[in-house]
Design an enzyme around this catalytic site. Structure first.
Site, PDB file in Angstrom:
ATOM      1  CB  THR A   1      -1.057  -0.215   0.976  1.00 39.21           C
ATOM      2  OG1 THR A   1      -1.501   1.393   1.275  1.00 39.21           O
ATOM      3  CG2 THR A   1      -0.153  -0.251   2.937  1.00 39.21           C
TER       4      THR A   1
ATOM      5  CE1 TYR B   1      -3.969  -2.191   5.323  1.00 37.71           C
ATOM      6  CE2 TYR B   1      -3.516  -0.210   4.296  1.00 37.71           C
ATOM      7  CZ  TYR B   1      -3.821  -1.329   4.321  1.00 37.71           C
ATOM      8  OH  TYR B   1      -4.236  -1.854   3.094  1.00 37.71           O
TER       9      TYR B   1
HETATM   10  N1  LIG Z   1      -8.451  -1.138  -2.900  1.00 40.11           N
HETATM   11  C1  LIG Z   1      -7.686  -0.616  -2.823  1.00 40.11           C
HETATM   12  O1  LIG Z   1      -8.037   0.331  -3.006  1.00 40.11           O
HETATM   13  C2  LIG Z   1      -5.702  -0.527  -2.577  1.00 40.11           C
HETATM   14  C3  LIG Z   1      -5.459  -0.400  -2.008  1.00 40.11           C
HETATM   15  C4  LIG Z   1      -4.011   0.024  -1.475  1.00 40.11           C
HETATM   16  C5  LIG Z   1      -4.247  -1.875  -0.663  1.00 40.11           C
HETATM   17  N2  LIG Z   1      -5.167  -2.469  -0.758  1.00 40.11           N
HETATM   18  C6  LIG Z   1      -4.653  -4.219  -0.750  1.00 40.11           C
HETATM   19  O2  LIG Z   1      -5.390  -5.013  -2.255  1.00 40.11           O
HETATM   20  C7  LIG Z   1      -6.077  -6.238  -1.057  1.00 40.11           C
HETATM   21  C8  LIG Z   1      -7.108  -6.251  -2.109  1.00 40.11           C
HETATM   22  O3  LIG Z   1      -8.278  -4.974  -1.221  1.00 40.11           O
HETATM   23  P1  LIG Z   1      -9.278  -5.123  -1.619  1.00 40.11           P
HETATM   24  O4  LIG Z   1      -9.807  -3.706  -2.227  1.00 40.11           O
HETATM   25  O5  LIG Z   1     -10.113  -6.457  -2.801  1.00 40.11           O
HETATM   26  O6  LIG Z   1     -10.149  -5.270   0.071  1.00 40.11           O
HETATM   27  P2  LIG Z   1     -11.249  -6.141  -0.245  1.00 40.11           P
HETATM   28  O7  LIG Z   1     -11.789  -6.385   1.207  1.00 40.11           O
HETATM   29  O8  LIG Z   1     -12.265  -6.542  -1.164  1.00 40.11           O
HETATM   30  O9  LIG Z   1     -10.529  -7.819  -0.315  1.00 40.11           O
HETATM   31  C9  LIG Z   1      -9.844  -8.252   0.798  1.00 40.11           C
HETATM   32  C10 LIG Z   1      -9.897  -9.935   1.258  1.00 40.11           C
HETATM   33  O10 LIG Z   1      -9.271 -10.385   1.695  1.00 40.11           O
HETATM   34  C11 LIG Z   1     -10.235 -11.985   2.742  1.00 40.11           C
HETATM   35  N3  LIG Z   1      -9.155 -11.337   3.960  1.00 40.11           N
HETATM   36  C12 LIG Z   1      -9.965 -10.274   5.024  1.00 40.11           C
HETATM   37  N4  LIG Z   1      -9.014 -11.149   5.827  1.00 40.11           N
HETATM   38  C13 LIG Z   1      -8.845 -12.172   5.537  1.00 40.11           C
HETATM   39  C14 LIG Z   1      -8.322 -13.844   6.526  1.00 40.11           C
HETATM   40  N5  LIG Z   1      -7.571 -13.238   8.124  1.00 40.11           N
HETATM   41  N6  LIG Z   1      -7.628 -15.090   5.618  1.00 40.11           N
HETATM   42  C15 LIG Z   1      -8.425 -14.963   4.588  1.00 40.11           C
HETATM   43  N7  LIG Z   1      -9.132 -13.857   4.009  1.00 40.11           N
HETATM   44  C16 LIG Z   1      -9.143 -12.613   4.221  1.00 40.11           C
HETATM   45  C17 LIG Z   1     -11.728 -10.542   2.685  1.00 40.11           C
HETATM   46  O11 LIG Z   1     -12.538 -11.900   3.047  1.00 40.11           O
HETATM   47  C18 LIG Z   1     -11.290 -10.019   1.174  1.00 40.11           C
HETATM   48  O12 LIG Z   1     -12.384 -10.900   0.595  1.00 40.11           O
HETATM   49  C19 LIG Z   1      -5.208  -5.888   0.176  1.00 40.11           C
HETATM   50  O13 LIG Z   1      -4.480  -6.702   0.840  1.00 40.11           O
HETATM   51  C20 LIG Z   1      -5.335  -4.648   0.358  1.00 40.11           C
HETATM   52  O14 LIG Z   1      -4.688  -4.099   1.526  1.00 40.11           O
HETATM   53  C21 LIG Z   1      -6.281  -2.560  -1.249  1.00 40.11           C
END
Ligand SMILES: NC(=O)c1ccc[n+]([C@@H]2O[C@H](COP(=O)([O-])OP(=O)(O)OC[C@H]3O[C@@H](n4cnc5c(N)ncnc54)[C@H](O)[C@@H]3O)[C@@H](O)[C@H]2O)c1
Length: 370
Positions: free
Chosen positions: A126, A187
């Site tokens: 991130t 985070y």
């Molecule tokens: N969307 C963004 O803008 C953004 C920006 C920076 C980083 N990220 C990173 O990208 C990744 C995906 O983000 P996203 O936006 O798709 O979020 P999201 O919440 O839709 O996806 C995360 C998934 O991880 C699963 N999860 C959470 N804890 C878990 C665990 N302990 N074991 C197994 N599964 C688990 C959740 O059920 C969910 O389906 C994450 O790592 C997030 O930190 C996203």
């Protein structure tokens, strides 16, 4: 090709899975997810569309190595996307954040090392690893660190801020500090730990790891909440006729990347050996930026609806402007964002309007009065 995606039921997990399924006719995906966020809805979409022969959902938690390990047999590529995803929750439950993001990442790396060491591993880091944004400057051959000053380093315009330095396109991987003295929340720290482990497993065991430092990624199948996925959250709230809160004045600017462009970037990073062992910024870059106020205007243009705004104090560490400089990834892979912010927001609005009843069921939080 067999691709394993942790967090595969999530917003980005499901888009990356779909990209693989569409691009490689021989591909199969395994989605590992504890279903804590979207409760199986995105996996169901994939299984219904591509069939159970090509899409398999494994309900497991990344904190538990033994539950994951058998599924890493015969895997050709891994995307590690499961995470505790919000800054606010990391402040409320730092130990939980640490276990999911840091231990979870170690567990995934161990599974790869033990079962499929040739598989490239792409990690969702991130932009929060840059924390309070500390610039590395050299003067008289001395290196000095300078934290961005929220008043001097930005210029205020009518509906947005800009960087005061006209030569600064965005935050670069080499020109800014990651970790202390820049770190500003658990985070950022837990994700940074994940990056360190990725790099270490590359150096110590030769794993093909790549870290993507992502800014705001948005698009369809995103169930935004107040603390994560703000473009989706503002769209949902406007369609529901609910208000939103601006922490600060709403002129803060972010770069934003549409989900399908994200999936193309992950695919390229996995296929490009010189990316292994590296970290890259991944975002919309200087061409795709938007302020909170400008987003409300755009949503109104597409829906005819506009949320009322409540104002609250600036959040700690919130930057007036955060734009990713994406030059490094462009140089390594020839990748470029293809979907403009206007096109992307239109797609997000259309999907959100069509799926608003489902969104209410999956995330009842969207109905909360603020
Ligand atoms: N969307 C963004 O803008 C953004 C920006 C920076 C980083 N990220 C990173 O990208 C990744 C995906 O983000 P996203 O936006 O798709 O979020 P999201 O919440 O839709 O996806 C995360 C998934 O991880 C699963 N999860 C959470 N804890 C878990 C665990 N302990 N074991 C197994 N599964 C688990 C959740 O059920 C969910 O389906 C994450 O790592 C997030 O930190 C996203």
């Amino acid at each position: 090709m067999n691709v394993l995606i942790t967090g595969g039921d999530g917003f980005l997990g499901s888009h990356n899975a779909e990209h693989i399924l569409k691009t490689y006719s021989d591909s199969k995906v395994i989605l590992i997810d504890n279903l804590s966020r979207t409760h199986g809805n995105n996996s169901k979409y994939l299984i219904d569309k591509y069939g159970p022969d090509r899409v398999k959902l494994v309900v497991a938690d990344v904190r538990n190595l033994d539950d994951m390990l058998p599924h890493f047999e015969n895997i050709d590529r891994v995307y590690h996307m499961a995470a505790q995803v919000t800054m606010t929750e990391s402040l409320e439950k730092p130990l939980y954040d640490y276990h999911v993001n840091s231990t979870g990442t170690m567990n995934v790396l161990e599974c790869v090392r033990l079962k499929c060491p040739d598989a490239p591993v792409i990690y969702c880091s991130t932009n929060k690893v840059y924390g309070d944004i500390v610039r590395i400057e050299s003067k008289n051959e001395k290196i000095r660190y300078r934290k961005f000053d929220q008043l001097k380093d930005f210029i205020e315009k009518q509906d947005h801020y800009e960087y005061a330095d006209p030569n600064l396109l965005g935050i670069t991987e080499e020109g800014f500090v990651v970790g202390p003295p820049a770190a500003n929340c658990p985070y950022g720290a837990s994700k940074m730990a994940g990056e360190l482990w990725m790099r270490n497993y590359h150096d110590s065991y030769g794993l093909k790891t790549v870290c993507a430092r992502m800014s705001c990624i948005y698009g369809t199948r995103q169930y935004g909440c107040e603390d994560q996925g703000w473009l989706s959250w503002f769209t949902i709230r406007a369609i529901l006729g609910k208000n939103v809160i601006f922490y600060g004045d709403g002129k803060q600017v972010r770069d934003a990347l549409y989900c399908t462009d994200h999936a193309r970037a992950f695919d390229l990073m996995a296929k490009t050996p010189k990316c292994y062992g590296e970290s890259f910024n991944l975002g919309g870059g200087p061409e795709n930026t938007i302020s909170l106020m400008q987003l409300l205007d755009l949503i109104e243009e597409y829906t005819g609806k506009r949320s009322k705004v409540k104002y609250a104090p600036w959040r700690h560490g919130d930057q007036r402007v955060y734009i990713s400089d994406i030059t490094k990834l462009q140089k390594y892979t020839n990748w470029n964002p293809q979907v403009t912010i206007h096109e992307g927001v239109k797609k997000l609005v259309d999907w959100t309007e069509k799926n608003i009843e489902k969104i209410k069921k999956v995330s009842p939080d969207v109905l909360r009065n603020l």
